[in-house]
Design a protein around this motif. Structure first.
Motif, PDB file in Angstrom:
ATOM      1  N   SER A 185       1.109  -1.292  -0.043  1.00 26.74           N
ATOM      2  CA  SER A 185      -0.429   0.067  -0.130  1.00 26.74           C
ATOM      3  C   SER A 185       1.097   1.162   0.064  1.00 26.74           C
ATOM      4  O   SER A 185       0.185   2.391  -0.043  1.00 26.74           O
ATOM      5  N   GLY A 186       1.951   0.773   0.049  1.00 26.57           N
ATOM      6  CA  GLY A 186       3.007   2.257   0.072  1.00 26.57           C
ATOM      7  C   GLY A 186       3.664   3.223   1.344  1.00 26.57           C
ATOM      8  O   GLY A 186       4.009   4.068   0.784  1.00 26.57           O
ATOM      9  N   TYR A 187       3.445   2.319   2.135  1.00 24.34           N
ATOM     10  CA  TYR A 187       3.817   2.975   4.117  1.00 24.34           C
ATOM     11  C   TYR A 187       5.147   1.644   4.303  1.00 24.34           C
ATOM     12  O   TYR A 187       5.438   0.355   4.080  1.00 24.34           O
ATOM     13  N   ALA A 188       6.196   2.766   3.983  1.00 23.55           N
ATOM     14  CA  ALA A 188       7.137   2.127   3.680  1.00 23.55           C
ATOM     15  C   ALA A 188       7.486   1.862   5.585  1.00 23.55           C
ATOM     16  O   ALA A 188       7.158   3.010   5.819  1.00 23.55           O
ATOM     17  N   PHE A 189       8.464   0.914   6.101  1.00 26.56           N
ATOM     18  CA  PHE A 189       8.372   0.903   7.548  1.00 26.56           C
ATOM     19  C   PHE A 189       9.368   1.491   7.762  1.00 26.56           C
ATOM     20  O   PHE A 189      10.710   2.404   7.498  1.00 26.56           O
ATOM     21  N   GLY A 190       8.750   2.240   9.088  1.00 29.26           N
ATOM     22  CA  GLY A 190       9.432   3.412   9.551  1.00 29.26           C
ATOM     23  C   GLY A 190      10.091   3.077  10.870  1.00 29.26           C
ATOM     24  O   GLY A 190      11.646   2.722  10.964  1.00 29.26           O
ATOM     25  N   ARG A 191       9.538   2.718  11.679  1.00 29.85           N
ATOM     26  CA  ARG A 191      10.467   2.032  13.003  1.00 29.85           C
ATOM     27  C   ARG A 191      10.031   1.390  13.987  1.00 29.85           C
ATOM     28  O   ARG A 191       8.794   0.449  13.568  1.00 29.85           O
ATOM     29  N   ILE A 192      10.285   0.197  14.829  1.00 24.22           N
ATOM     30  CA  ILE A 192       9.655  -0.343  16.078  1.00 24.22           C
ATOM     31  C   ILE A 192       9.707   0.599  17.217  1.00 24.22           C
ATOM     32  O   ILE A 192      10.097   0.726  17.764  1.00 24.22           O
ATOM     33  N   LEU A 193       8.458   0.029  17.808  1.00 25.05           N
ATOM     34  CA  LEU A 193       7.597   0.716  18.276  1.00 25.05           C
ATOM     35  C   LEU A 193       7.744  -0.374  20.160  1.00 25.05           C
ATOM     36  O   LEU A 193       7.325  -1.256  19.381  1.00 25.05           O
ATOM     37  N   PRO A 194       8.509   0.608  21.494  1.00 24.60           N
ATOM     38  CA  PRO A 194       8.476  -0.892  21.778  1.00 24.60           C
ATOM     39  C   PRO A 194       6.946  -1.092  22.862  1.00 24.60           C
ATOM     40  O   PRO A 194       5.961  -0.546  22.618  1.00 24.60           O
ATOM     41  N   SER A 195       6.941  -2.467  22.948  1.00 24.67           N
ATOM     42  CA  SER A 195       5.688  -2.594  23.797  1.00 24.67           C
ATOM     43  C   SER A 195       5.181  -1.468  25.111  1.00 24.67           C
ATOM     44  O   SER A 195       6.506  -1.025  26.028  1.00 24.67           O
ATOM     45  N   ALA A 196       3.765  -1.498  25.524  1.00 22.45           N
ATOM     46  CA  ALA A 196       3.439  -0.151  26.187  1.00 22.45           C
ATOM     47  C   ALA A 196       2.258  -1.542  27.087  1.00 22.45           C
ATOM     48  O   ALA A 196       1.128  -1.429  26.865  1.00 22.45           O
ATOM     49  N   PRO A 197       2.787  -2.478  27.874  1.00 22.05           N
ATOM     50  CA  PRO A 197       1.544  -3.379  28.305  1.00 22.05           C
ATOM     51  C   PRO A 197       0.764  -2.607  29.369  1.00 22.05           C
ATOM     52  O   PRO A 197       1.516  -1.673  29.794  1.00 22.05           O
ATOM     53  N   PRO A 198      -0.452  -3.293  29.815  1.00 24.20           N
ATOM     54  CA  PRO A 198      -1.281  -3.954  29.588  1.00 24.20           C
ATOM     55  C   PRO A 198      -2.058  -4.074  27.829  1.00 24.20           C
ATOM     56  O   PRO A 198      -2.483  -4.986  27.131  1.00 24.20           O
ATOM     57  N   SER A 199      -1.943  -2.596  27.546  1.00 19.48           N
ATOM     58  CA  SER A 199      -2.884  -2.566  26.690  1.00 19.48           C
ATOM     59  C   SER A 199      -2.049  -2.974  24.921  1.00 19.48           C
ATOM     60  O   SER A 199      -2.498  -3.410  23.868  1.00 19.48           O
ATOM     61  N   TYR A 200      -0.501  -2.954  25.455  1.00 12.20           N
ATOM     62  CA  TYR A 200       0.231  -3.534  23.344  1.00 12.20           C
ATOM     63  C   TYR A 200       1.071  -4.173  24.432  1.00 12.20           C
ATOM     64  O   TYR A 200       2.410  -4.018  24.687  1.00 12.20           O
ATOM     65  N   PRO A 201       1.112  -5.537  24.213  1.00  7.06           N
ATOM     66  CA  PRO A 201       2.090  -6.594  25.027  1.00  7.06           C
ATOM     67  C   PRO A 201       3.166  -6.540  24.004  1.00  7.06           C
ATOM     68  O   PRO A 201       3.970  -7.167  25.018  1.00  7.06           O
ATOM     69  N   LEU A 202       3.430  -6.815  23.267  1.00 10.26           N
ATOM     70  CA  LEU A 202       4.332  -6.483  21.796  1.00 10.26           C
ATOM     71  C   LEU A 202       4.945  -5.628  21.378  1.00 10.26           C
ATOM     72  O   LEU A 202       3.686  -4.543  21.378  1.00 10.26           O
ATOM     73  N   ASP A 203       6.145  -5.580  21.067  1.00  3.61           N
ATOM     74  CA  ASP A 203       6.653  -3.979  20.094  1.00  3.61           C
ATOM     75  C   ASP A 203       5.982  -4.001  18.654  1.00  3.61           C
ATOM     76  O   ASP A 203       4.574  -5.477  18.249  1.00  3.61           O
ATOM     77  N   GLY A 204       5.754  -3.628  17.981  1.00  5.57           N
ATOM     78  CA  GLY A 204       5.234  -2.610  16.809  1.00  5.57           C
ATOM     79  C   GLY A 204       5.946  -2.760  15.926  1.00  5.57           C
ATOM     80  O   GLY A 204       6.754  -1.688  16.377  1.00  5.57           O
ATOM     81  N   HIS A 205       5.506  -2.224  15.173  1.00 11.10           N
ATOM     82  CA  HIS A 205       5.213  -1.738  14.201  1.00 11.10           C
ATOM     83  C   HIS A 205       4.995  -0.788  13.288  1.00 11.10           C
ATOM     84  O   HIS A 205       3.636  -0.493  13.500  1.00 11.10           O
ATOM     85  N   LEU A 206       5.882   0.656  12.925  1.00 13.14           N
ATOM     86  CA  LEU A 206       5.600   1.993  12.511  1.00 13.14           C
ATOM     87  C   LEU A 206       5.866   1.793  10.860  1.00 13.14           C
ATOM     88  O   LEU A 206       7.363   2.191  10.441  1.00 13.14           O
ATOM     89  N   HIS A 207       4.794   2.005   9.620  1.00 11.34           N
ATOM     90  CA  HIS A 207       4.929   2.144   8.715  1.00 11.34           C
ATOM     91  C   HIS A 207       4.670   3.953   7.912  1.00 11.34           C
ATOM     92  O   HIS A 207       3.451   4.474   8.777  1.00 11.34           O
ATOM     93  N   LEU A 208       5.111   4.051   7.147  1.00  9.33           N
ATOM     94  CA  LEU A 208       4.748   5.453   6.950  1.00  9.33           C
ATOM     95  C   LEU A 208       4.508   6.048   5.659  1.00  9.33           C
ATOM     96  O   LEU A 208       5.356   5.240   4.483  1.00  9.33           O
ATOM     97  N   ARG A 209       3.535   6.379   5.103  1.00  7.48           N
ATOM     98  CA  ARG A 209       2.982   7.065   3.682  1.00  7.48           C
ATOM     99  C   ARG A 209       3.048   7.934   3.674  1.00  7.48           C
ATOM    100  O   ARG A 209       2.459   9.385   4.412  1.00  7.48           O
ATOM    101  N   HIS A 210       3.969   8.929   2.770  1.00 10.90           N
ATOM    102  CA  HIS A 210       4.024  10.549   2.722  1.00 10.90           C
ATOM    103  C   HIS A 210       3.889  11.228   1.521  1.00 10.90           C
ATOM    104  O   HIS A 210       3.200  10.991   0.464  1.00 10.90           O
ATOM    105  N   ALA A 211       2.727  12.512   1.861  1.00 11.02           N
ATOM    106  CA  ALA A 211       2.706  13.366   0.993  1.00 11.02           C
ATOM    107  C   ALA A 211       2.890  13.451  -0.503  1.00 11.02           C
ATOM    108  O   ALA A 211       2.094  13.468  -1.747  1.00 11.02           O
ATOM    109  N   ASP A 212       3.939  13.310  -0.285  1.00 12.64           N
ATOM    110  CA  ASP A 212       4.826  14.179  -1.981  1.00 12.64           C
ATOM    111  C   ASP A 212       4.951  12.357  -2.509  1.00 12.64           C
ATOM    112  O   ASP A 212       6.120  12.952  -3.243  1.00 12.64           O
TER     113      ASP A 212
END
Length: 209
Positions: free
Chosen positions: A158-185
């Motif tokens: 979908s054109g969302y490039a991998f940005g960075r790993i987001l550290p876990s934040a239990p209990p709402s986010y028990p595991l690490d996450g991925h942040l992907h980005l798509r820019h207007a340009d």
């Protein structure tokens, strides 16, 4: 912006065209059926257990539109009969002066493997920048849990490039996450670029997730 919007995504060689429009009460039965899928229930919240939950979920989406900061779309496949609900996409956190907003999605189990999510996200992203870039929107974010490999593939298509790993934040986010980005340009949508690449490579078909 809170007036109803209808978006479209083109058909592929193997899958019908898509229509994206706000959720309505007529979608409750299809919504409840989609939420019976254990794979969807693992990632999506809150749960939708029956018609009462489904109608509450739809009314919440209608209030989101009225707020002008969160826009959820039912994704429908244009079939020979009545259009069938194939998934959901949402733009959230948009507002005047905010440079970024978030997108989210899910695909109904029966519609997986037909490129629904990449096409719907592409249409949503194009609309988001066309509608809100004048208000400062420059970047869309797609977040998912690190162990959700399918969402990683959808983000890339979908054109969302991998940005960075987001550290876990239990209990709402028990595991690490991925942040992907798509820019207007970005000059072209990811799907348009992929289609051009296939054409130059001998018109090989694109395999969608």
């Amino acid at each position: 912006m809170n007036a109803p919007v209808t978006l479209h995504a083109a058909a592929t060689w193997t899958a019908p065209a898509l229509v994206l429009r706000p959720w309505c009460a007529d979608d409750v039965t299809a919504l409840v059926e989609a939420y019976r899928d254990p794979g969807l229930r693992r990632w999506a919240s809150p749960p939708v257990e029956g018609a009462e939950d489904g109608l509450r979920w739809v009314r919440d989406r209608e209030r989101d539109w009225a707020s002008g900061t969160r826009f959820g779309f039912a994704v429908l496949e244009e079939t020979l009969g009545a259009p069938a609900v194939a998934g959901h996409v949402v733009l959230k956190g948009v507002g005047p002066g905010k440079p970024s907003a978030e997108v989210g999605y899910w695909t109904a189990a029966r519609a997986r493997g037909r490129g629904v999510a990449p096409r719907a996200l592409d249409a949503l992203g194009t609309w988001a920048f066309e509608s809100f870039r004048a208000d400062g929107l420059e970047c869309l974010e797609l977040l998912h849990q690190a162990d959700n490999a399918a969402s990683c593939r959808v983000a890339e298509k979908s054109g969302y490039a991998f940005g960075r790993i987001l550290p876990s934040a239990p209990p709402s986010y028990p595991l690490d996450g991925h942040l992907h980005l798509r820019h207007a340009d970005d000059a072209r949508s990811a799907l348009s670029a992929s289609s051009a690449s296939s054409a130059l490579s001998g018109l090989r078909p694109i395999v969608q997730p």
